[in-house]
Design an enzyme around this catalytic site. Structure first.
Site, PDB file in Angstrom:
ATOM      1  N   ALA A 146      66.647   5.013  24.548  1.00 56.82           N
ATOM      2  CA  ALA A 146      67.725   6.000  24.354  1.00 56.82           C
ATOM      3  C   ALA A 146      68.565   6.188  25.607  1.00 56.82           C
ATOM      4  O   ALA A 146      69.551   6.925  25.586  1.00 56.82           O
ATOM      5  CB  ALA A 146      67.125   7.336  23.917  1.00 56.82           C
TER       6      ALA A 146
ATOM      7  N   GLY B 216      73.311   2.167  25.688  1.00 57.70           N
ATOM      8  CA  GLY B 216      73.747   1.339  24.557  1.00 57.70           C
ATOM      9  C   GLY B 216      73.480   1.915  23.177  1.00 57.70           C
ATOM     10  O   GLY B 216      73.835   3.067  22.873  1.00 57.70           O
TER      11      GLY B 216
ATOM     12  N   ARG C 283      62.567   4.103  30.186  1.00 53.96           N
ATOM     13  CA  ARG C 283      61.926   4.157  31.510  1.00 53.96           C
ATOM     14  C   ARG C 283      62.753   4.955  32.506  1.00 53.96           C
ATOM     15  O   ARG C 283      62.230   5.549  33.415  1.00 53.96           O
ATOM     16  CB  ARG C 283      61.716   2.731  32.040  1.00 53.96           C
ATOM     17  CG  ARG C 283      60.708   1.930  31.231  1.00 53.96           C
ATOM     18  CD  ARG C 283      60.807   0.462  31.537  1.00 53.96           C
ATOM     19  NE  ARG C 283      62.165  -0.036  31.256  1.00 53.96           N
ATOM     20  CZ  ARG C 283      62.577  -1.280  31.457  1.00 53.96           C
ATOM     21  NH1 ARG C 283      61.741  -2.167  31.957  1.00 53.96           N
ATOM     22  NH2 ARG C 283      63.818  -1.645  31.162  1.00 53.96           N
TER      23      ARG C 283
ATOM     24  N   VAL D 255      57.509   1.056  27.023  1.00 55.57           N
ATOM     25  CA  VAL D 255      56.905   0.792  25.706  1.00 55.57           C
ATOM     26  C   VAL D 255      55.937  -0.394  25.735  1.00 55.57           C
ATOM     27  O   VAL D 255      55.156  -0.585  24.802  1.00 55.57           O
ATOM     28  CB  VAL D 255      57.973   0.576  24.588  1.00 55.57           C
ATOM     29  CG1 VAL D 255      58.784   1.843  24.353  1.00 55.57           C
ATOM     30  CG2 VAL D 255      58.862  -0.620  24.872  1.00 55.57           C
TER      31      VAL D 255
ATOM     32  N   TYR E 230      64.118 -15.333  23.305  1.00 58.35           N
ATOM     33  CA  TYR E 230      64.710 -14.091  22.786  1.00 58.35           C
ATOM     34  C   TYR E 230      64.803 -14.167  21.257  1.00 58.35           C
ATOM     35  O   TYR E 230      64.416 -13.223  20.544  1.00 58.35           O
ATOM     36  CB  TYR E 230      66.095 -13.836  23.399  1.00 58.35           C
ATOM     37  CG  TYR E 230      66.751 -12.599  22.816  1.00 58.35           C
ATOM     38  CD1 TYR E 230      66.281 -11.330  23.145  1.00 58.35           C
ATOM     39  CD2 TYR E 230      67.798 -12.699  21.898  1.00 58.35           C
ATOM     40  CE1 TYR E 230      66.851 -10.187  22.586  1.00 58.35           C
ATOM     41  CE2 TYR E 230      68.375 -11.566  21.338  1.00 58.35           C
ATOM     42  CZ  TYR E 230      67.896 -10.306  21.682  1.00 58.35           C
ATOM     43  OH  TYR E 230      68.451  -9.177  21.114  1.00 58.35           O
TER      44      TYR E 230
ATOM     45  N   PHE F 217      73.396  -5.045  27.581  1.00 57.62           N
ATOM     46  CA  PHE F 217      72.521  -6.148  27.154  1.00 57.62           C
ATOM     47  C   PHE F 217      72.737  -7.429  27.979  1.00 57.62           C
ATOM     48  O   PHE F 217      71.777  -8.032  28.467  1.00 57.62           O
ATOM     49  CB  PHE F 217      72.802  -6.398  25.659  1.00 57.62           C
ATOM     50  CG  PHE F 217      72.045  -7.548  25.055  1.00 57.62           C
ATOM     51  CD1 PHE F 217      70.767  -7.371  24.555  1.00 57.62           C
ATOM     52  CD2 PHE F 217      72.622  -8.810  24.966  1.00 57.62           C
ATOM     53  CE1 PHE F 217      70.076  -8.429  23.988  1.00 57.62           C
ATOM     54  CE2 PHE F 217      71.936  -9.864  24.397  1.00 57.62           C
ATOM     55  CZ  PHE F 217      70.662  -9.674  23.905  1.00 57.62           C
TER      56      PHE F 217
END
Ligand code: NDP
Ligand code: 8X3
Length: 266
Positions: free
Chosen positions: A14, A17, A38, A65, A167, A204
């Site tokens: 959160a 982006g 983080r 996470v 990815y 990103f």
């Protein structure tokens, strides 16, 4: 339409982006928000802003996470996903909607030249992090008979592009996990949606290219990418359908994009 007013919505990633745009939209609709990432300072700034703009209830968790167990060190205890979720204060413990958005790409190297550290970071965040959050929260949704998991996948989970190898594999995994979770939850009221965007202009690419902003900017040059708000709109749409409707999978791309590799650049 299902109202998210007073629903507890936990959004990972959160601080920036797409996750940040989702937080803004859910806050505007009166949801109670748990903001996870983080970078604590960014979360706190966002929480302050949302609380001022929408008078909403907010809870901030500074959390990696990828870390299930957490650790104790000389600097103090660091919560992992397991304890952060188990120790949610009572008013926040019954999470209704989980937006699994935290994720990243690292590098665009050919597989045989790739960085093991980059691979591990993508696999740990995009697959294991999403699994940890899901494991920690969905059992409670099942026992309460209420809940919705919205995973942010990618066009990269549908099509692989040169240099995207690992990815794309992580996003294909997200797609498989969304599908598997939906099957495992059949017979419960818990919904599972996957929102899979094409190109969205956020940090990103800056993260992908390890802070090389010039290279990152070139990704979006000469075309109109999606905005984080465009994606948040679709996430919000999924969350607000009547409870008997599950938007299973949405692939959304800019008009200037036709596939993972085909763009209209002026
Ligand atoms: P941003 O870089 O702007 O945001 C990524 C968010 O993920 C940040 O808030 C970051 O927070 C968080 N995050 C990363 N790693 C961790 C971690 N280990 N623990 C907790 N939070 C973490 O990128 P986007 O908004 O574009 O990315 C959001 C999602 O959208 C990702 O899953 C991405 O793969 C996906 N996506 C993006 C597209 C795009 O073109 N931008 C297209 C398709 C999908 P912090 O650093 O503070 O921890
Ligand atoms: C992010 C979009 O095309 O760079 O998932 O993989 S792409």
């Amino acid at each position: 339409m299902f109202s998210v007013k007073d629903q507890i919505v936990l959004i990972t990633g959160a601080s920036s982006g797409i996750g940040k745009a989702c937080a803004q939209l859910f806050a505007q609709a009166g949801a109670k928000l748990i903001l996870v990432a983080r970078r604590q300072q960014l979360l706190e700034q966002l929480a302050e802003q949302l609380s001022k703009d929408f008078s909403c209830h907010l809870h901030v968790i500074c959390l990696d996470v990828c870390d299930w167990r957490g650790s104790a060190s000389a600097k103090g205890n660091r919560s992992g996903v397991q304890s952060a979720i188990n120790n949610l204060p009572e008013p926040w413990s019954a999470v209704d909607i989980l937006v699994n958005n935290a994720g990243l790409s690292r590098g665009l190297d050919k597989l045989h030249e790739g960085s093991i550290q980059d691979w591990e970071e993508m696999i740990d965040t995009n697959i294991k992090g999403l699994l940890y959050m899901t494991r920690a929260l969905v059992s409670g949704m099942v026992s309460r008979g209420k809940g919705h998991v919205i995973n942010i996948g990618s066009i990269a989970g549908h099509q692989t592009y040169p240099g995207g190898n690992v990815y794309c594999a992580t996003k294909a995994a997200v797609r498989a996990i969304s599908e598997g979770l939906k099957q495992d939850l059949l017979g419960t009221p818990v919904r599972v949606s996957s929102v899979d965007p094409g190109m969205v202009e956020t940090d990103f690419s800056k993260v992908r290219f390890h802070g090389d902003t010039e290279r990152a900017q070139k990704v979006y040059q000469g075309l109109t990418p999606l905005t984080p708000e465009d994606v948040a709109d679709v996430v919000f749409f999924c969350a607000t359908r009547p409870l008997h409707v599950n938007i299973s999978d949405v692939l959304m791309i800019p008009t200037d994009q036709a596939s993972a590799t085909l763009f209209n650049r002026q």
